[in-house]
Design a protein around this motif. Structure first.
Motif, PDB file in Angstrom:
ATOM      1  N   PHE A 146      82.002  84.077  63.589  1.00  0.00           N
ATOM      2  CA  PHE A 146      82.769  82.889  64.046  1.00  0.00           C
ATOM      3  C   PHE A 146      81.778  82.139  65.073  1.00  0.00           C
ATOM      4  O   PHE A 146      82.272  81.049  65.581  1.00  0.00           O
ATOM      5  CB  PHE A 146      83.884  83.137  64.900  1.00  0.00           C
ATOM      6  N   ASP A 147      80.704  82.600  65.651  1.00  0.00           N
ATOM      7  CA  ASP A 147      79.816  82.151  66.648  1.00  0.00           C
ATOM      8  C   ASP A 147      78.526  82.348  66.522  1.00  0.00           C
ATOM      9  O   ASP A 147      78.062  83.728  66.184  1.00  0.00           O
ATOM     10  CB  ASP A 147      80.584  81.847  68.091  1.00  0.00           C
ATOM     11  N   GLU A 169      71.326  74.528  48.136  1.00  0.00           N
ATOM     12  CA  GLU A 169      71.619  73.371  48.219  1.00  0.00           C
ATOM     13  C   GLU A 169      71.794  73.207  49.867  1.00  0.00           C
ATOM     14  O   GLU A 169      72.063  71.911  50.328  1.00  0.00           O
ATOM     15  CB  GLU A 169      72.993  73.094  47.623  1.00  0.00           C
ATOM     16  N   ARG A 170      71.682  74.253  50.743  1.00  0.00           N
ATOM     17  CA  ARG A 170      71.942  73.994  52.115  1.00  0.00           C
ATOM     18  C   ARG A 170      70.371  73.667  52.842  1.00  0.00           C
ATOM     19  O   ARG A 170      70.613  73.225  54.075  1.00  0.00           O
ATOM     20  CB  ARG A 170      72.503  75.148  52.764  1.00  0.00           C
ATOM     21  N   ARG A 182      80.763  76.246  61.506  1.00  0.00           N
ATOM     22  CA  ARG A 182      79.604  75.796  62.711  1.00  0.00           C
ATOM     23  C   ARG A 182      78.457  76.856  62.732  1.00  0.00           C
ATOM     24  O   ARG A 182      77.679  76.599  63.724  1.00  0.00           O
ATOM     25  CB  ARG A 182      80.508  75.937  63.940  1.00  0.00           C
ATOM     26  N   CYS A 183      78.481  77.830  62.089  1.00  0.00           N
ATOM     27  CA  CYS A 183      77.522  78.961  62.280  1.00  0.00           C
ATOM     28  C   CYS A 183      76.399  78.596  61.283  1.00  0.00           C
ATOM     29  O   CYS A 183      76.119  79.285  60.247  1.00  0.00           O
ATOM     30  CB  CYS A 183      78.098  80.469  61.956  1.00  0.00           C
ATOM     31  N   VAL A 184      75.730  77.146  61.380  1.00  0.00           N
ATOM     32  CA  VAL A 184      74.737  76.884  60.375  1.00  0.00           C
ATOM     33  C   VAL A 184      73.553  77.629  60.435  1.00  0.00           C
ATOM     34  O   VAL A 184      73.159  77.799  59.260  1.00  0.00           O
ATOM     35  CB  VAL A 184      74.381  75.383  61.009  1.00  0.00           C
ATOM     36  N   ASN A 185      73.270  78.334  61.475  1.00  0.00           N
ATOM     37  CA  ASN A 185      72.089  79.013  61.419  1.00  0.00           C
ATOM     38  C   ASN A 185      72.214  80.352  60.682  1.00  0.00           C
ATOM     39  O   ASN A 185      71.297  80.808  59.705  1.00  0.00           O
ATOM     40  CB  ASN A 185      71.416  79.228  62.706  1.00  0.00           C
ATOM     41  N   PHE A 186      73.536  80.956  60.676  1.00  0.00           N
ATOM     42  CA  PHE A 186      73.882  82.165  60.135  1.00  0.00           C
ATOM     43  C   PHE A 186      73.900  81.830  58.744  1.00  0.00           C
ATOM     44  O   PHE A 186      73.074  82.571  57.800  1.00  0.00           O
ATOM     45  CB  PHE A 186      74.902  82.701  60.695  1.00  0.00           C
ATOM     46  N   ILE A 187      74.376  80.865  58.151  1.00  0.00           N
ATOM     47  CA  ILE A 187      74.599  80.295  56.886  1.00  0.00           C
ATOM     48  C   ILE A 187      73.183  80.201  56.181  1.00  0.00           C
ATOM     49  O   ILE A 187      72.920  80.775  55.232  1.00  0.00           O
ATOM     50  CB  ILE A 187      75.506  79.028  56.604  1.00  0.00           C
ATOM     51  N   THR A 188      72.209  79.567  57.031  1.00  0.00           N
ATOM     52  CA  THR A 188      70.938  79.417  56.508  1.00  0.00           C
ATOM     53  C   THR A 188      70.293  80.660  56.374  1.00  0.00           C
ATOM     54  O   THR A 188      69.577  80.813  55.318  1.00  0.00           O
ATOM     55  CB  THR A 188      70.241  78.402  57.440  1.00  0.00           C
ATOM     56  N   GLU A 189      70.199  81.621  57.278  1.00  0.00           N
ATOM     57  CA  GLU A 189      69.678  82.912  57.333  1.00  0.00           C
ATOM     58  C   GLU A 189      70.273  83.413  55.963  1.00  0.00           C
ATOM     59  O   GLU A 189      69.526  84.214  55.162  1.00  0.00           O
ATOM     60  CB  GLU A 189      69.766  83.682  58.496  1.00  0.00           C
ATOM     61  N   ILE A 190      71.517  83.752  55.823  1.00  0.00           N
ATOM     62  CA  ILE A 190      72.095  84.555  54.839  1.00  0.00           C
ATOM     63  C   ILE A 190      71.906  84.011  53.444  1.00  0.00           C
ATOM     64  O   ILE A 190      71.750  85.018  52.463  1.00  0.00           O
ATOM     65  CB  ILE A 190      73.556  85.000  55.188  1.00  0.00           C
ATOM     66  N   SER A 191      71.785  82.789  53.279  1.00  0.00           N
ATOM     67  CA  SER A 191      71.454  82.366  52.108  1.00  0.00           C
ATOM     68  C   SER A 191      69.886  82.312  51.711  1.00  0.00           C
ATOM     69  O   SER A 191      69.601  81.786  50.664  1.00  0.00           O
ATOM     70  CB  SER A 191      72.133  80.663  51.859  1.00  0.00           C
TER      71      SER A 191
END
Length: 414
Positions: free
Chosen positions: A287-288, A172-173, A362-371
């Motif tokens: 965190f960043d 969903e992201r 705020r770590c949107v790219n990390f969330i995208t990658e890990i998902s």
């Protein structure tokens, strides 16, 4: 030209009437396996090009070489199903399908050669329709925008411009959800389909989904019902997105900082992982981040210093020792090479899998990658003990950052 009569509902089947009749700019279909979405799209394109003189179609996927065995094959199937093979001509180098009576064309392009998308033109009629298949492969919305903007110019009625976007939902992201499914817009038809609208499945086909529903409900939500989510094969599953004050976490007993840097430039981003590790409680806090293409070494150093991390120990990709030396000279005195050794990736992954990962929003790219960081599969669709070489820039940077905590022999994280 000879006249042939067909009864369209018998050819197309049920469940797609709204799709078939919609003429707005974006026609978006996400769905499960066996939901006949690609076959229906192929039928619509062939039928509509024969109906509307002057209409030409562009078919795109992220990688050009994947088109022959997917969209090109589906369109050939549709031509045969409509029993109009004698009116169409096929070419494979490059891929192209031509409607013989008028010269209208179906052209094929990949995002791996963007210049061929932006410079596309047709000699007969207008390029008014575009089918973007497996759209989840397009990680960046700006890449789709480039495609969207390339279909331009005046289209006279009864022709109309339209993007047909199809995909199996990953999570969903993905930008597709926000762009097309979380809005109300008369120019967008966003539709979810599943195997239950496919009347041509036999009992054994249906049983596969019923067994999935019983034995693997998480997989069934995506592969069976077409809902948003991850089917299977994520490298890291024990993570959550959560607000936290990293300065307070850093004060906790035994918590240490961990920074890792993965180099990129034109095609891949430079990625800085900024985290905290609590070994006693088996928790990693993210965190960043820095995540940007075309960063020169001076810009990398300036951005890290600007963020206040210039004095931190940063473990960087050992494949770029020259860049590491230059960053040291530019003021990052804590930067160092990652170590070398056998089986570095899998050993690093296995260590991190024992931790819970808490990710600041705020770590949107990390969330995208890990998902989206998945285990690879062989040609038989079986998982292999190696991650896919994609969505891995911050994943690699995280492993570099945590190498001091990895147990066993000395590893390389490249």
């Amino acid at each position: 030209m000879k006249s042939k009569k067909i009864r369209l509902p018998d050819i197309v089947g049920k469940g797609y009437k709204d799709f078939w009749n919609f003429k707005g700019r974006y026609k978006v279909v996400k769905g499960s396996r066996a939901s006949k979405k690609s076959k229906t799209i192929a039928l619509w394109i062939i039928y509509s090009m024969m109906k509307y003189r002057g209409a030409n179609t562009l078919v795109v996927r992220k990688v050009y070489r994947t088109l022959k065995d997917s969209c090109y094959s589906d369109l050939r199937w549709a031509i045969n199903r409509l029993n109009v093979l004698e009116y169409w001509e096929f070419k494979e180098s490059p891929l192209e399908i031509t409607y013989i009576p008028t010269g209208q064309k179906i052209l094929f392009r990949g995002f791996d050669d963007p210049l061929k998308i932006t410079s596309i033109s047709v000699s007969d009629g207008v390029l008014c329709w575009c089918w973007c298949e497996e759209a989840y492969e397009i990680n960046r919305e700006q890449d789709f925008n480039m495609l969207d903007e390339s279909i331009r110019g005046i289209v006279e009625p009864p022709l109309f411009k339209q993007f047909i976007i199809s995909f199996n939902p990953w999570n969903e992201r993905h930008w597709l959800k926000k762009r097309f499914f979380d809005v109300e817009d008369e120019n967008i038809m966003a539709k979810t389909t599943n195997y239950m609208c496919n009347e041509w499945l036999d009992e054994s086909d249906k049983k596969l989904f019923e067994d999935m529903k019983k034995n693997n409900p998480r997989r069934y939500q995506v592969a069976g019902l077409g809902n948003w989510g991850i089917v299977e094969g994520l490298v890291y599953e024990n993570w959550e997105e959560k607000e936290f004050d990293y300065t307070e976490v850093a004060k906790m007993h035994g918590v240490k900082s961990a920074f890792g840097l993965d180099f990129g430039y034109t095609n891949d981003p430079t990625a800085l992982f900024c985290g905290l590790i609590d070994v006693a409680n088996r928790t990693i806090y993210v965190f960043d981040e820095i995540y940007r293409n075309a960063m020169k070494n001076r810009e990398i150093a300036e951005e890290i210093i600007r963020k206040g991390y210039g004095k931190e120990k940063i473990t960087a990709d050992s494949q770029e020792p020259k860049s590491i030396d230059e960053l040291y000279d530019l003021g990052l005195k804590g930067i160092r090479n990652s170590r070398k050794g056998k089986d570095s990736i899998n050993n690093g992954i296995q260590y991190i899998q024992d931790y819970k990962i808490i990710i600041h929003p705020r770590c949107v790219n990390f969330i995208t990658e890990i998902s989206n960081y998945m285990w690879d599969k062989d040609k038989f669709d079986n998982a292999v003990n190696k991650p896919v070489d994609d969505f891995n820039h911050l994943m690699d940077a995280m492993r570099y950052a945590l190498e001091d905590y990895t147990k066993g022999p000395t590893f390389s994280f490249d």
